[in-house]
Design a protein around this motif. Structure first.
Motif, mmCIF file in Angstrom:
data_model
loop_
_atom_site.group_PDB
_atom_site.id
_atom_site.type_symbol
_atom_site.label_atom_id
_atom_site.label_comp_id
_atom_site.label_asym_id
_atom_site.label_seq_id
_atom_site.Cartn_x
_atom_site.Cartn_y
_atom_site.Cartn_z
ATOM 1 N N CYS A 90 -12.059 16.691 -6.578
ATOM 2 C CA CYS A 90 -12.177 15.235 -6.635
ATOM 3 C C CYS A 90 -12.319 14.748 -8.076
ATOM 4 O O CYS A 90 -13.085 15.301 -8.864
ATOM 5 C CB CYS A 90 -13.388 14.796 -5.822
ATOM 6 S SG CYS A 90 -13.720 13.026 -5.845
ATOM 7 N N PRO A 178 -14.946 12.086 -2.229
ATOM 8 C CA PRO A 178 -13.568 11.594 -2.308
ATOM 9 C C PRO A 178 -13.385 10.301 -1.520
ATOM 10 O O PRO A 178 -13.897 10.149 -0.411
ATOM 11 C CB PRO A 178 -12.755 12.737 -1.694
ATOM 12 C CG PRO A 178 -13.599 13.947 -1.882
ATOM 13 C CD PRO A 178 -15.022 13.468 -1.739
ATOM 14 N N TRP A 180 -10.517 9.172 -0.390
ATOM 15 C CA TRP A 180 -9.574 9.454 0.695
ATOM 16 C C TRP A 180 -9.137 10.895 0.600
ATOM 17 O O TRP A 180 -9.528 11.616 -0.329
ATOM 18 C CB TRP A 180 -8.377 8.502 0.672
ATOM 19 C CG TRP A 180 -7.693 8.343 -0.666
ATOM 20 C CD1 TRP A 180 -6.809 9.187 -1.251
ATOM 21 C CD2 TRP A 180 -7.855 7.250 -1.584
ATOM 22 N NE1 TRP A 180 -6.398 8.709 -2.465
ATOM 23 C CE2 TRP A 180 -7.008 7.513 -2.690
ATOM 24 C CE3 TRP A 180 -8.605 6.066 -1.572
ATOM 25 C CZ2 TRP A 180 -6.908 6.649 -3.795
ATOM 26 C CZ3 TRP A 180 -8.503 5.206 -2.665
ATOM 27 C CH2 TRP A 180 -7.669 5.493 -3.742
ATOM 28 N N SER A 182 -5.809 12.391 0.690
ATOM 29 C CA SER A 182 -4.623 12.823 -0.045
ATOM 30 C C SER A 182 -3.809 11.601 -0.440
ATOM 31 O O SER A 182 -4.176 10.462 -0.153
ATOM 32 C CB SER A 182 -3.769 13.768 0.802
ATOM 33 O OG SER A 182 -3.315 13.108 1.978
ATOM 34 N N ASN A 183 -2.679 11.853 -1.093
ATOM 35 C CA ASN A 183 -1.749 10.820 -1.528
ATOM 36 C C ASN A 183 -2.379 9.993 -2.647
ATOM 37 O O ASN A 183 -3.544 10.127 -2.978
ATOM 38 C CB ASN A 183 -1.306 9.915 -0.367
ATOM 39 C CG ASN A 183 0.095 9.343 -0.578
ATOM 40 O OD1 ASN A 183 0.532 9.146 -1.700
ATOM 41 N ND2 ASN A 183 0.787 9.088 0.512
ATOM 42 N N GLU A 184 -1.574 9.127 -3.258
ATOM 43 C CA GLU A 184 -2.071 8.274 -4.325
ATOM 44 C C GLU A 184 -2.620 6.961 -3.786
ATOM 45 O O GLU A 184 -3.376 6.274 -4.449
ATOM 46 C CB GLU A 184 -0.941 7.989 -5.327
ATOM 47 C CG GLU A 184 -0.452 9.232 -6.071
ATOM 48 C CD GLU A 184 -1.489 9.788 -7.015
ATOM 49 O OE1 GLU A 184 -2.360 9.042 -7.472
ATOM 50 O OE2 GLU A 184 -1.433 10.995 -7.308
ATOM 51 N N ARG A 185 -2.220 6.582 -2.583
ATOM 52 C CA ARG A 185 -2.746 5.367 -1.942
ATOM 53 C C ARG A 185 -2.978 5.688 -0.471
ATOM 54 O O ARG A 185 -2.091 6.198 0.206
ATOM 55 C CB ARG A 185 -1.751 4.205 -2.055
ATOM 56 C CG ARG A 185 -1.536 3.699 -3.447
ATOM 57 C CD ARG A 185 -0.765 2.376 -3.451
ATOM 58 N NE ARG A 185 0.286 2.324 -2.463
ATOM 59 C CZ ARG A 185 1.201 1.355 -2.411
ATOM 60 N NH1 ARG A 185 1.176 0.373 -3.290
ATOM 61 N NH2 ARG A 185 2.132 1.348 -1.490
ATOM 62 N N PRO A 186 -4.142 5.392 0.068
ATOM 63 C CA PRO A 186 -4.451 5.789 1.433
ATOM 64 C C PRO A 186 -3.767 4.943 2.491
ATOM 65 O O PRO A 186 -3.679 5.341 3.647
ATOM 66 C CB PRO A 186 -5.970 5.608 1.495
ATOM 67 C CG PRO A 186 -6.248 4.533 0.501
ATOM 68 C CD PRO A 186 -5.261 4.756 -0.614
ATOM 69 N N ARG A 192 4.103 10.650 -2.079
ATOM 70 C CA ARG A 192 3.611 10.711 -3.454
ATOM 71 C C ARG A 192 4.783 10.770 -4.417
ATOM 72 O O ARG A 192 4.776 10.109 -5.456
ATOM 73 C CB ARG A 192 2.711 11.933 -3.632
ATOM 74 C CG ARG A 192 2.129 12.069 -5.032
ATOM 75 C CD ARG A 192 1.173 13.245 -5.116
ATOM 76 N NE ARG A 192 0.530 13.325 -6.412
ATOM 77 C CZ ARG A 192 1.053 13.931 -7.468
ATOM 78 N NH1 ARG A 192 2.229 14.545 -7.359
ATOM 79 N NH2 ARG A 192 0.414 13.950 -8.619
ATOM 80 N N PRO A 220 -7.873 13.447 -4.920
ATOM 81 C CA PRO A 220 -8.162 12.013 -4.826
ATOM 82 C C PRO A 220 -9.354 11.632 -5.692
ATOM 83 O O PRO A 220 -10.191 12.471 -6.031
ATOM 84 C CB PRO A 220 -8.469 11.816 -3.340
ATOM 85 C CG PRO A 220 -8.929 13.158 -2.868
ATOM 86 C CD PRO A 220 -8.117 14.156 -3.641
#
Length: 314
Positions: A90, A178, A180, A182-186, A192, A220
């Motif tokens: 994280c 964290p 969220w 994963s990914n750059e935006r939840p 990504r 994240p």
């Protein structure tokens, strides 16, 4: 843009990876690539949230081939500069002021030991921190370049409500956890890869480095990082010194950026007394310098022209 073969998956000959120790004895992972002979000047390049030095080796090679010494470091709490929480990989920070303290100390030392003129560049979060450092007067280079700068966070609720929600959700329990999984935006269905670049090969380079050095992978952000990012960008947008900060600035803005708020960036950059703004349309995702060649070459060309025109001695 460079006309010579370059291996994006290897540290270039003549460059070194070392560590630089902060005032509180924290080790920041650093990259240094001096030039042989008389240098044109020195560039300090700072990446975004979760970035590592290796993502920009190809871009460093372009500047190095033009005579610039190139330096970079992984921000505290990410990449190879350790972690500030026990929550796996994280990316956490208690206050963005800590980034600024590291940036100030490192940049001052860098300016003292490298040949001028000095140019500081920042991508995304790095762009935000570079501009904040300039506005707060912690360092004064000869010029600055901001690439897809994080001057507002992208979200479905707007900055004010987004910050309130972050404080509400992140204020319950451990804010270093964290935000969220994963990914750059939840809240997005975008991949990504599509948020970062349209170039699949350059995206695969990042995954290769992650697999090669898994300890440098940052996942994240923490809730505290999210809260502080909202606060720091809000305070920078309202900073009274924006209109008097006269370091020449080139800003590259991807108008369809899926990760940072391009409209907020354009509004803030318009307040600077000496700024050139170059806009990219749908052809560019967030990582302008890691885009397809047509986009990347245009970006590098704009930076080269800016440095030749605005940096004395370059």
């Amino acid at each position: 843009m460079a006309s010579f073969p370059f291996d994006r998956r290897a540290i270039p000959a003549g460059a070194s990876i070392t560590h630089w120790t902060t005032r509180d004895s924290w080790a920041l992972r650093c990259f240094s690539w001096p030039v042989t002979g008389a240098p044109r000047g020195s560039i300090l390049f700072q990446g975004g949230r979760g970035d590592v030095i290796e993502k920009y080796l190809e871009t460093f090679a372009h500047w190095h081939s033009r005579g610039w010494t190139v330096t970079s470091f992984d921000w505290r709490g990410q990449g190879g500069s350790g972690r500030l929480t026990d929550a796996g990989n994280c990316g956490h920070i208690a206050d963005f002021a800590q980034y600024i303290e590291d940036f100030e100390a490192f940049a001052r030392d860098w300016m003292a030991r490298t040949p001028g003129p000095h140019v500081i560049m920042g991508h995304s979060m790095g762009g935000h921190l570079v501009l904040r450092g300039l506005v707060e007067g912690v360092v004064r280079p000869d010029a600055a370049v901001l690439v897809a700068p994080m001057l507002g966070l992208k979200g479905p609720f707007g900055a004010a409500l987004g910050e309130r929600l972050a404080r509400l959700l992140g204020g319950v329990g451990n804010s270093a956890r964290p935000a969220w999984k994963s990914n750059e935006r939840p809240y997005t269905t975008d991949t990504r890869e599509s948020l970062l670049t349209h170039d699949p090969d350059r995206y695969q380079d990042e995954l290769w480095w992650q697999q090669t050095n898994p300890g440098n992978v940052t996942g994240p952000p923490s809730w505290k990082w999210v809260i502080e990012a909202f606060r720091s960008t809000r305070e920078l947008r309202a900073h009274p010194a924006l209109r008097t900060m006269d370091v020449p600035v080139l800003a590259l803005v991807a108008e369809h950026d899926g990760l940072v708020d391009a409209r907020a960036a354009l509004a803030l950059l318009a307040k600077l007394p000496d700024a050139r703004i170059v806009r990219f349309g749908k052809e560019s995702a967030h990582e302008i310098l890691r885009e397809v060649d047509k986009v990347r070459n245009r970006a590098l060309g704009e930076i080269d022209l800016f440095l030749e025109a605005r940096v004395r001695g370059a």
